[in-house]
Design a protein around this motif. Structure first.
Motif, PDB file in Angstrom:
ATOM      1  N   ILE A 114      26.911 -57.569 -16.927  1.00 20.61           N
ATOM      2  CA  ILE A 114      25.653 -58.292 -16.678  1.00 20.61           C
ATOM      3  C   ILE A 114      24.555 -57.775 -17.592  1.00 20.61           C
ATOM      4  CG2 ILE A 114      23.823 -58.637 -14.971  1.00 20.61           C
ATOM      5  CD1 ILE A 114      26.083 -58.713 -12.851  1.00 20.61           C
ATOM      6  N   MET A 115      24.450 -56.455 -17.755  1.00 18.87           N
ATOM      7  CA  MET A 115      23.394 -55.914 -18.611  1.00 18.87           C
ATOM      8  C   MET A 115      23.644 -56.242 -20.077  1.00 18.87           C
ATOM      9  SD  MET A 115      21.079 -54.758 -16.702  1.00 18.87           S
ATOM     10  CE  MET A 115      20.089 -54.215 -18.108  1.00 18.87           C
ATOM     11  N   ALA A 116      24.906 -56.274 -20.505  1.00 16.18           N
ATOM     12  CA  ALA A 116      25.197 -56.664 -21.891  1.00 16.18           C
ATOM     13  C   ALA A 116      24.755 -58.104 -22.142  1.00 16.18           C
ATOM     14  CB  ALA A 116      26.693 -56.499 -22.175  1.00 16.18           C
ATOM     15  N   LEU A 117      25.093 -59.001 -21.202  1.00 14.25           N
ATOM     16  CA  LEU A 117      24.649 -60.394 -21.327  1.00 14.25           C
ATOM     17  C   LEU A 117      23.124 -60.490 -21.300  1.00 14.25           C
ATOM     18  CD1 LEU A 117      25.187 -63.479 -21.294  1.00 14.25           C
ATOM     19  CD2 LEU A 117      25.340 -63.316 -18.795  1.00 14.25           C
ATOM     20  N   ALA A 118      22.498 -59.742 -20.399  1.00 11.63           N
ATOM     21  CA  ALA A 118      21.038 -59.819 -20.267  1.00 11.63           C
ATOM     22  C   ALA A 118      20.340 -59.301 -21.516  1.00 11.63           C
ATOM     23  CB  ALA A 118      20.593 -59.035 -19.042  1.00 11.63           C
ATOM     24  N   LEU A 153      26.616 -65.021 -14.030  1.00  8.84           N
ATOM     25  CA  LEU A 153      25.557 -65.959 -14.406  1.00  8.84           C
ATOM     26  C   LEU A 153      24.304 -65.756 -13.556  1.00  8.84           C
ATOM     27  CD1 LEU A 153      27.631 -69.237 -14.910  1.00  8.84           C
ATOM     28  CD2 LEU A 153      26.542 -67.841 -16.680  1.00  8.84           C
ATOM     29  N   GLY A 154      24.485 -65.626 -12.245  1.00  2.00           N
ATOM     30  CA  GLY A 154      23.326 -65.502 -11.366  1.00  2.00           C
ATOM     31  C   GLY A 154      22.505 -64.254 -11.643  1.00  2.00           C
ATOM     32  N   LEU A 155      23.167 -63.105 -11.799  1.00  2.00           N
ATOM     33  CA  LEU A 155      22.444 -61.862 -12.038  1.00  2.00           C
ATOM     34  C   LEU A 155      22.074 -61.689 -13.511  1.00  2.00           C
ATOM     35  CD1 LEU A 155      24.488 -59.435  -9.746  1.00  2.00           C
ATOM     36  CD2 LEU A 155      22.301 -60.527  -9.266  1.00  2.00           C
ATOM     37  N   GLY A 156      22.957 -62.137 -14.422  1.00  5.45           N
ATOM     38  CA  GLY A 156      22.687 -61.947 -15.849  1.00  5.45           C
ATOM     39  C   GLY A 156      21.524 -62.784 -16.349  1.00  5.45           C
ATOM     40  N   LEU A 157      21.475 -64.051 -15.979  1.00  2.42           N
ATOM     41  CA  LEU A 157      20.376 -64.904 -16.421  1.00  2.42           C
ATOM     42  C   LEU A 157      19.043 -64.463 -15.822  1.00  2.42           C
ATOM     43  CD1 LEU A 157      22.087 -68.416 -16.251  1.00  2.42           C
ATOM     44  CD2 LEU A 157      21.774 -66.926 -18.231  1.00  2.42           C
ATOM     45  N   ASN A 158      19.074 -63.991 -14.592  1.00  2.00           N
ATOM     46  CA  ASN A 158      17.842 -63.493 -13.969  1.00  2.00           C
ATOM     47  C   ASN A 158      17.371 -62.213 -14.642  1.00  2.00           C
ATOM     48  OD1 ASN A 158      16.662 -61.527 -11.665  1.00  2.00           O
ATOM     49  ND2 ASN A 158      16.025 -63.619 -11.276  1.00  2.00           N
ATOM     50  N   GLU A 159      18.304 -61.309 -14.921  1.00  3.23           N
ATOM     51  CA  GLU A 159      17.919 -60.039 -15.547  1.00  3.23           C
ATOM     52  C   GLU A 159      17.400 -60.247 -16.964  1.00  3.23           C
ATOM     53  OE1 GLU A 159      17.199 -56.030 -15.790  1.00  3.23           O
ATOM     54  OE2 GLU A 159      17.721 -57.243 -14.042  1.00  3.23           O
ATOM     55  N   ALA A 160      17.911 -61.268 -17.652  1.00  6.76           N
ATOM     56  CA  ALA A 160      17.454 -61.531 -19.023  1.00  6.76           C
ATOM     57  C   ALA A 160      15.965 -61.848 -19.059  1.00  6.76           C
ATOM     58  CB  ALA A 160      18.256 -62.685 -19.624  1.00  6.76           C
ATOM     59  N   LEU A 168      15.192 -64.258 -26.359  1.00  6.81           N
ATOM     60  CA  LEU A 168      14.016 -64.775 -25.657  1.00  6.81           C
ATOM     61  C   LEU A 168      12.739 -64.085 -26.114  1.00  6.81           C
ATOM     62  CD1 LEU A 168      15.492 -65.038 -22.051  1.00  6.81           C
ATOM     63  CD2 LEU A 168      14.766 -66.953 -23.489  1.00  6.81           C
ATOM     64  N   ALA A 169      12.799 -62.778 -26.349  1.00 11.42           N
ATOM     65  CA  ALA A 169      11.608 -62.050 -26.798  1.00 11.42           C
ATOM     66  C   ALA A 169      11.171 -62.504 -28.180  1.00 11.42           C
ATOM     67  CB  ALA A 169      11.883 -60.549 -26.786  1.00 11.42           C
ATOM     68  N   VAL A 170      12.143 -62.696 -29.080  1.00  9.28           N
ATOM     69  CA  VAL A 170      11.807 -63.168 -30.424  1.00  9.28           C
ATOM     70  C   VAL A 170      11.240 -64.583 -30.360  1.00  9.28           C
ATOM     71  CG1 VAL A 170      12.753 -63.736 -32.689  1.00  9.28           C
ATOM     72  CG2 VAL A 170      13.495 -61.658 -31.515  1.00  9.28           C
ATOM     73  N   MET A 171      11.808 -65.419 -29.515  1.00 11.46           N
ATOM     74  CA  MET A 171      11.284 -66.777 -29.348  1.00 11.46           C
ATOM     75  C   MET A 171       9.870 -66.752 -28.769  1.00 11.46           C
ATOM     76  SD  MET A 171      14.761 -68.519 -27.865  1.00 11.46           S
ATOM     77  CE  MET A 171      13.963 -70.023 -27.358  1.00 11.46           C
ATOM     78  N   ARG A 172       9.631 -65.848 -27.831  1.00 11.21           N
ATOM     79  CA  ARG A 172       8.299 -65.758 -27.211  1.00 11.21           C
ATOM     80  C   ARG A 172       7.245 -65.359 -28.228  1.00 11.21           C
ATOM     81  NH1 ARG A 172       6.306 -64.321 -22.020  1.00 11.21           N
ATOM     82  NH2 ARG A 172       4.058 -64.727 -22.100  1.00 11.21           N
ATOM     83  N   LEU A 173       7.629 -64.521 -29.202  1.00 18.17           N
ATOM     84  CA  LEU A 173       6.684 -64.080 -30.226  1.00 18.17           C
ATOM     85  C   LEU A 173       6.641 -65.021 -31.425  1.00 18.17           C
ATOM     86  CD1 LEU A 173       7.552 -60.259 -30.165  1.00 18.17           C
ATOM     87  CD2 LEU A 173       5.525 -61.356 -29.203  1.00 18.17           C
ATOM     88  N   TYR A 206      13.600 -60.564 -17.140  1.00 11.64           N
ATOM     89  CA  TYR A 206      12.846 -59.315 -17.044  1.00 11.64           C
ATOM     90  C   TYR A 206      13.003 -58.468 -18.311  1.00 11.64           C
ATOM     91  CZ  TYR A 206      12.239 -60.352 -12.099  1.00 11.64           C
ATOM     92  OH  TYR A 206      11.883 -60.947 -10.914  1.00 11.64           O
ATOM     93  N   MET A 207      14.222 -58.426 -18.842  1.00 14.27           N
ATOM     94  CA  MET A 207      14.448 -57.650 -20.058  1.00 14.27           C
ATOM     95  C   MET A 207      13.712 -58.254 -21.246  1.00 14.27           C
ATOM     96  SD  MET A 207      16.159 -54.896 -19.701  1.00 14.27           S
ATOM     97  CE  MET A 207      16.392 -54.703 -21.467  1.00 14.27           C
ATOM     98  N   ALA A 208      13.528 -59.573 -21.260  1.00 13.11           N
ATOM     99  CA  ALA A 208      12.806 -60.201 -22.369  1.00 13.11           C
ATOM    100  C   ALA A 208      11.374 -59.697 -22.439  1.00 13.11           C
ATOM    101  CB  ALA A 208      12.825 -61.720 -22.204  1.00 13.11           C
ATOM    102  N   GLU A 209      10.738 -59.518 -21.305  1.00 14.44           N
ATOM    103  CA  GLU A 209       9.369 -59.008 -21.309  1.00 14.44           C
ATOM    104  C   GLU A 209       9.324 -57.542 -21.737  1.00 14.44           C
ATOM    105  OE1 GLU A 209       6.216 -60.998 -20.157  1.00 14.44           O
ATOM    106  OE2 GLU A 209       7.769 -61.889 -21.391  1.00 14.44           O
ATOM    107  N   ILE A 210      10.344 -56.774 -21.387  1.00 15.84           N
ATOM    108  CA  ILE A 210      10.392 -55.375 -21.821  1.00 15.84           C
ATOM    109  C   ILE A 210      10.549 -55.288 -23.328  1.00 15.84           C
ATOM    110  CG2 ILE A 210      11.794 -53.276 -21.705  1.00 15.84           C
ATOM    111  CD1 ILE A 210      12.397 -53.956 -18.797  1.00 15.84           C
ATOM    112  N   ILE A 211      11.450 -56.084 -23.879  1.00 19.71           N
ATOM    113  CA  ILE A 211      11.665 -56.054 -25.328  1.00 19.71           C
ATOM    114  C   ILE A 211      10.460 -56.618 -26.063  1.00 19.71           C
ATOM    115  CG2 ILE A 211      13.112 -56.981 -27.184  1.00 19.71           C
ATOM    116  CD1 ILE A 211      15.479 -56.750 -25.294  1.00 19.71           C
TER     117      ILE A 211
END
Length: 305
Positions: free
Chosen positions: A96-100, A178-185, A107-112, A187-192
Motif C-alpha cells: 500500500i505504501m509503495a502504491l501511495a 485500492l481502498g487504503l492505497g488511494l486514500n494514503e496517496a 499528484l504532488a508534481v501535478m499540484r505544483l 496524504y502523501m501528496a501533500e507531504i511531498i
C-alpha cells in the motif's frame, strides 16, 4: 591638597582615589579558590519518583489481575494463525505504501504544475480522498460489483478485448490495496509537495537556465534536497498505515486483528487475544521506527558534517 578636597581630574575626594597598584615585581595576592556547586534538580527527581510509583502500580495491577490471563497470551503469542496474520499486515503495509508513494509523487508534481487542468485534477483528488472516511472507501471498493457487475477492456470503436465479472476482479486483497492505497496517496501528496516547496526556487531557475528538463531537475536537484524533509512525516505515515490495515478486518481479510478475532470468536477469550495483537503491533512499529531513524541519519550525514 587635603584629603577632603576633590581630585583635580576625577572630581573625587582624595580619600576616594584607589591606591596605586603594587610594583610588578611584588608578589600578587592569591585569590581564594572558587567553590563549584552542582545544580540540584529537585523537581526532576520528584517527577521521576512519581512516574516510577505510577508504573509500578499499573504493572502490579496487570500482573495480579487474573482477568488478563497472561497464560493464554503466552499460548497464542506465537500461534501460526497470529503469525500469518502478522505477515499479511506487514505485506499489506509495504504494498500500500509503495502504491501511495508512486501516486503521491505524480499528484504532488501535478499540484505544483502551471497547467490548470493538472493542478485542478490533483486538488480534486486530494479533496475527495481526504474528505471521506477511509473505512467508507474500503467498503465502497469491496462492494463495487453492486455498481458494475461486469467489466470489459476494449479500445475506442473496437471489439471488446476482455470481459469478466467484477467480483472476480475486486477480491478482498484488491479492495484493501485500492481502498487504503488511494486514500494514503492523497496524504502523501501533500507531504511531498511540502518537501518540494521547501527547496529554494532559485535552484529550479538555475536548473532551467542550464537547459535541464523538468524530469531531470526534479530527479537530480529538487528531490534529493527534499528527501530529508519528506522522510520523517513519511515514516509517521508508514507506522500509521501499519495500524490502519486493521480496518481490512471488516472485509474479511485475514490480517493480524482478524486472525485474533477468529480465535477469540471460538474461545471467547477476547482480552488475551487483543493483548496478543497489541504486542505484535508494538513490535512491528518499533522495528519501523528503528528503520526510520537509520534512514534519517543516512540522509542527514552531509548536514551533520
Amino acid at each position: 591638597m587635603t584629603d577632603n578636597q576633590p581630585h583635580p581630574r576625577l572630581g573625587l575626594a582624595q580619600k576616594d582615589v584607589p591606591p596605586r597598584t603594587q610594583p610588578s615585581g611584588a608578589p600578587q595576592p592569591v585569590p581564594p579558590p572558587l567553590s563549584v556547586v552542582a545544580p540540584r534538580y529537585y523537581g526532576r527527581w520528584v517527577s521521576l519518583l512519581v512516574a516510577i510509583v505510577l508504573v509500578a502500580m499499573v504493572a502490579h495491577s496487570m500482573i495480579t489481575n487474573p482477568n488478563f490471563a497472561w497464560g493464554t497470551v503466552g499460548k497464542y503469542l506465537f500461534s501460526p494463525t497470529i503469525l500469518e496474520g502478522l505477515w499479511v499486515t506487514v505485506w499489506l503495509t509495504g504494498v500500500i505504501m509503495a502504491l501511495a508513494i508512486v501516486l503521491s509523487i505524480a499528484l504532488a508534481v501535478m499540484r505544483l504544475s502551471h497547467n490548470p487542468l493538472l493542478a485542478g485534477f490533483s486538488r480534486g483528488y486530494i479533496w475527495f480522498f481526504r474528505g471521506t472516511p477511509v473505512l467508507v472507501q474500503l467498503i465502497f471498493w469491496y462492494n463495487l460489483a453492486a455498481l458494475y457487475p461486469t467489466f470489459s477492456v476494449s479500445l475506442p470503436f473496437m471489439p471488446t478485448l476482455y470481459s469478466g465479472s467484477m467480483n472476480d476482479l475486486i477480491t478482498p486483497w484488491t479492495a484493501a490495496i485500492l481502498g487504503l492505497g488511494l486514500n494514503e496517496a492523497a496524504y502523501m501528496a501533500e507531504i511531498i509537495r511540502a518537501g518540494i516547496s521547501s527547496v529554494d526556487e532559485g535552484q529550479q531557475e538555475a536548473a532551467r537556465a542550464l537547459g535541464m528538463q523538468k524530469v531531470q531537475w526534479l530527479k537530480r536537484i529538487i528531490l534529493p534536497q527534499a528527501v530529508p524533509f519528506i522522510i520523517p512525516p513519511t515514516g509517521n505515515q508508514v507506522i500509521g498505515m501499519l495500524k490502519s490495515t486493521s480496518l481490512v478486518s471488516v472485509i474479511s481479510l485475514s490480517d493480524l486483528l482478524y486472525s485474533a478475532q477468529a480465535i477469540y470468536s471460538r474461545t471467547y477469550e477476547n482480552i488475551p487475544l487483543l493483548i496478543v495483537a497489541c504486542i505484535w503491533y508494538l513490535v512491528a512499529t518499533t522495528g519501523l521506527s528503528a528503520i526510520q531513524s537509520k534512514i534519517e541519519r543516512y540522509f542527514q550525514k552531509g548536514k551533520r558534517r
